[in-house]
Structures are given as structure tokens and as C-alpha cells.
Design a protein around this motif. Sequence first.
Motif, PDB file in Angstrom:
ATOM      1  N   ILE A   5      38.987  37.590  55.446  1.00 13.11           N
ATOM      2  CA  ILE A   5      37.999  38.031  56.421  1.00 13.11           C
ATOM      3  C   ILE A   5      36.638  37.634  55.858  1.00 13.11           C
ATOM      4  O   ILE A   5      36.307  37.989  54.717  1.00 13.11           O
ATOM      5  CB  ILE A   5      38.042  39.552  56.640  1.00 13.11           C
ATOM      6  N   ILE A   7      32.447  37.569  56.511  1.00 11.03           N
ATOM      7  CA  ILE A   7      31.302  38.059  57.282  1.00 11.03           C
ATOM      8  C   ILE A   7      30.138  37.092  57.058  1.00 11.03           C
ATOM      9  O   ILE A   7      29.748  36.847  55.914  1.00 11.03           O
ATOM     10  CB  ILE A   7      30.890  39.481  56.858  1.00 11.03           C
ATOM     11  N   GLU A   8      29.610  36.554  58.153  1.00  9.46           N
ATOM     12  CA  GLU A   8      28.486  35.626  58.079  1.00  9.46           C
ATOM     13  C   GLU A   8      27.321  36.174  58.891  1.00  9.46           C
ATOM     14  O   GLU A   8      27.511  36.980  59.815  1.00  9.46           O
ATOM     15  CB  GLU A   8      28.906  34.251  58.595  1.00  9.46           C
ATOM     16  N   GLN A  14      25.180  39.420  62.582  1.00  3.57           N
ATOM     17  CA  GLN A  14      26.309  39.083  61.720  1.00  3.57           C
ATOM     18  C   GLN A  14      27.602  39.081  62.503  1.00  3.57           C
ATOM     19  O   GLN A  14      27.734  39.748  63.530  1.00  3.57           O
ATOM     20  CB  GLN A  14      26.395  40.039  60.535  1.00  3.57           C
ATOM     21  N   ALA A  16      32.058  38.853  61.854  1.00  4.03           N
ATOM     22  CA  ALA A  16      33.216  38.811  60.969  1.00  4.03           C
ATOM     23  C   ALA A  16      34.336  38.041  61.650  1.00  4.03           C
ATOM     24  O   ALA A  16      34.562  38.178  62.856  1.00  4.03           O
ATOM     25  CB  ALA A  16      33.679  40.231  60.637  1.00  4.03           C
ATOM     26  N   ARG A  17      35.050  37.223  60.869  1.00  2.00           N
ATOM     27  CA  ARG A  17      36.163  36.455  61.435  1.00  2.00           C
ATOM     28  C   ARG A  17      37.216  36.220  60.370  1.00  2.00           C
ATOM     29  O   ARG A  17      36.929  36.239  59.170  1.00  2.00           O
ATOM     30  CB  ARG A  17      35.681  35.122  62.004  1.00  2.00           C
ATOM     31  N   ASP A  44      34.178  49.539  54.367  1.00  2.00           N
ATOM     32  CA  ASP A  44      34.582  48.212  54.853  1.00  2.00           C
ATOM     33  C   ASP A  44      34.372  48.105  56.360  1.00  2.00           C
ATOM     34  O   ASP A  44      33.948  47.062  56.859  1.00  2.00           O
ATOM     35  CB  ASP A  44      36.050  47.949  54.531  1.00  2.00           C
ATOM     36  N   ILE A  48      32.207  45.315  58.277  1.00  2.00           N
ATOM     37  CA  ILE A  48      32.782  44.388  59.251  1.00  2.00           C
ATOM     38  C   ILE A  48      32.074  44.492  60.590  1.00  2.00           C
ATOM     39  O   ILE A  48      31.788  43.475  61.250  1.00  2.00           O
ATOM     40  CB  ILE A  48      34.297  44.656  59.399  1.00  2.00           C
ATOM     41  N   PRO A  62      34.660  41.204  52.746  1.00  2.00           N
ATOM     42  CA  PRO A  62      34.650  42.650  52.518  1.00  2.00           C
ATOM     43  C   PRO A  62      35.901  43.103  51.779  1.00  2.00           C
ATOM     44  O   PRO A  62      36.798  42.298  51.487  1.00  2.00           O
ATOM     45  CB  PRO A  62      34.599  43.214  53.934  1.00  2.00           C
ATOM     46  N   TRP A  96      32.338  39.010  46.477  1.00  2.72           N
ATOM     47  CA  TRP A  96      33.465  38.894  47.395  1.00  2.72           C
ATOM     48  C   TRP A  96      34.600  39.843  47.026  1.00  2.72           C
ATOM     49  O   TRP A  96      34.964  39.973  45.860  1.00  2.72           O
ATOM     50  CB  TRP A  96      33.974  37.452  47.403  1.00  2.72           C
ATOM     51  N   ILE A 306      39.672  43.499  61.874  1.00  2.00           N
ATOM     52  CA  ILE A 306      38.404  43.571  62.608  1.00  2.00           C
ATOM     53  C   ILE A 306      38.476  44.602  63.733  1.00  2.00           C
ATOM     54  O   ILE A 306      37.620  45.497  63.800  1.00  2.00           O
ATOM     55  CB  ILE A 306      37.992  42.172  63.101  1.00  2.00           C
TER      56      ILE A 306
END
Length: 329
Positions: A5, A7-8, A14, A16-17, A44, A48, A62, A96, A306
Motif C-alpha cells: 500500500i 500513500i502519495e 494525498q 493511497a493505492r 494506519d 491511509i 503505512p 516505510w 483501503i
Amino acid sequence: MFQAILIEKSETGQMARLTEVDEKDLPEGDVTVRVGWSTLNYKDALAITGKGPVVRRFPMIPGIDLAGVVEASDNPDWKPGDKVVLNGWGVGETHWGGLAKKARLRGDWLVPLEPAFTTRQAMAIGTAGYTAMLCVMALERHGVSPGEGPVLVTGAAGGVGSVAVALLSKLGHEVVAVTGREEETDYLKRLGASDVLPRSEFTEPGRPLAKERWAGAVDVAGGQVLANVCASMRYRGTVAACGLAAGMSFPATVAPFILRGVTLVGIDSVMCPQPERREAWRRLAVDLDTALLEGLCETVELAECIPAADRLLAGQVRGRVVVPLEGNE
């Protein structure tokens, strides 16, 4: 490449993917761990969803917990094949974390997996259970012993609360659970609660000093709940505070502390020193009934983390959420 997972953050916010990550992009560290199991914690879920300022560095994987097997090590304390557990240390926030099939970490963050536990069981306990044990140890240090009066646990249907109820009950305490979910009464009594109270009894402003009721308490709520818990402690009772689910504020008075000698102990699991951290895991191996763990947790696949984060924040998750990565026990 391995699944994670991620997070950007962009100008629009932001996101999450679930994606593939190259091992060469792992952060610095002297131990590489093949993650067997991780968890989805409240922190978490905040990370996310972006509903809390948890992530301090992007992109971020996460996951404040993980358990797995050392794959490579430049640290003299660890060798390939060692089974390890990690909780906290800013992992999932600035480094990370565990919601990935591999993690590169500092060896001095790791603790050995207790032989009594599989990696899955260790994550069924996770930071929540380890924090609960730190709370129990704090109560013991301040003289709260079985038979001295009931011990209150707020947020009892959550991860920390569930394990705290189970631990305190097994140690011989009379445990009273507090929850906002009446439907979890039978679950909490199976864990060992002698009585279950509605959260509504603790959410409204009360007197600076209420009737003396509790010899000890484990509080995950903070806010008005914690203030009311302190006001109803018995003489020289102790409250172990470890959460803020009901808010960051503390609308209390000094009355319980100067008139009843109440002790309020803060519990931090993230940067807890290694000796106490290892003792907490040793105690969990002794004092937690592993037969209860299955009833304490649900399994969520990495791809489901997610949407599960939204459920967790909405209070729709009981106990712990475990996430299989390699699936090894």
C-alpha cells in the motif's frame, strides 16, 4: 518487485493505492524483513484516509506493525531466518512500514518473536496488545493488584481495550468495560468483563470529584471520558492513558490528584525503550490466553486495507485487523 500500500501526495491531496514497489527503493536500514503478517491500526487508518496528520514523509508505506522473517542483515544482532516483530519507532509515519511484503529497518527497532506466538498471533496482538500490556504493567508498578477493586477499561471493544480486558481478567482483576457499542456486550464478557457500561455515562461534563469507583483504569479515549474516569477513581487509584479516540483535550481539575492522590500515567508505545518493550512481549506470552486471539481479530487482505480503513475509523471494526502478506504462520 513486491506489493504494498503506497500513500502519495500531490497538489490535490494525498491518495493511497495498492501497487508494486521495487526493492531497490526501500529506505535505509541494516535489516531486510520478509513480512509475514501486518495489521491495520487506528493510526494506519488515519494515514491511509488522510484524516489525521500521521504521515510525515511522502511517498509512504503505512503499517506501524509487522512480523516476519529476516531475509538479510548487516546487524550483528540478527541473522537470516530470525523471526522478528516490530511496533512503532515512527514506522508508517517517517519510515516505510509493514503493509508491504518487504521492509528494510533498523535492527535496534526489532524484538524477537516470542516462541509462544506465530507471526499471525503476534499481529493479532500487535501494537494495540503490546500497548495494553504496557498499561497493565504501569498499573502494577503503581500498586493496582487483583482484589483491590474494579479496573475500568474504556474503548473496550477496540484493539487496545479488547486485549486489556483479556489480560486484566486473566490476572485476576474484576474488569468493567466501557463501550459505545451495546451489541458487543457478549463479546466483552467472553473476554472476561464482569460488567459493561455504556460510553454515554462518561461523555458529558461531570463533577470535579465523583463517587469513588475504580482502583485502576486503562483509557484509550482521552477528552471528557478521561476527565470523568479520573474524577471517579478510588483513593490512590491509577489511570493508564494511551489514546485520544474521544479527543486531545483534558477538561479536568486537579481535585482527583491532590485530594485522592490519583496517579495519571501516560503510556507511549512508539518510542518505548527496548528493555520495557521486550518485557511487555515476554509478559504477553505468559499472561494472554492465545485461545482468545481468534475471537479478537478479523483478517483483511492487503488489497482490502483501503476500504477497511474507513470502516475502522467509523467504529465498525471489533478488536484487531490482521493482514497476511506471505501468509506464513
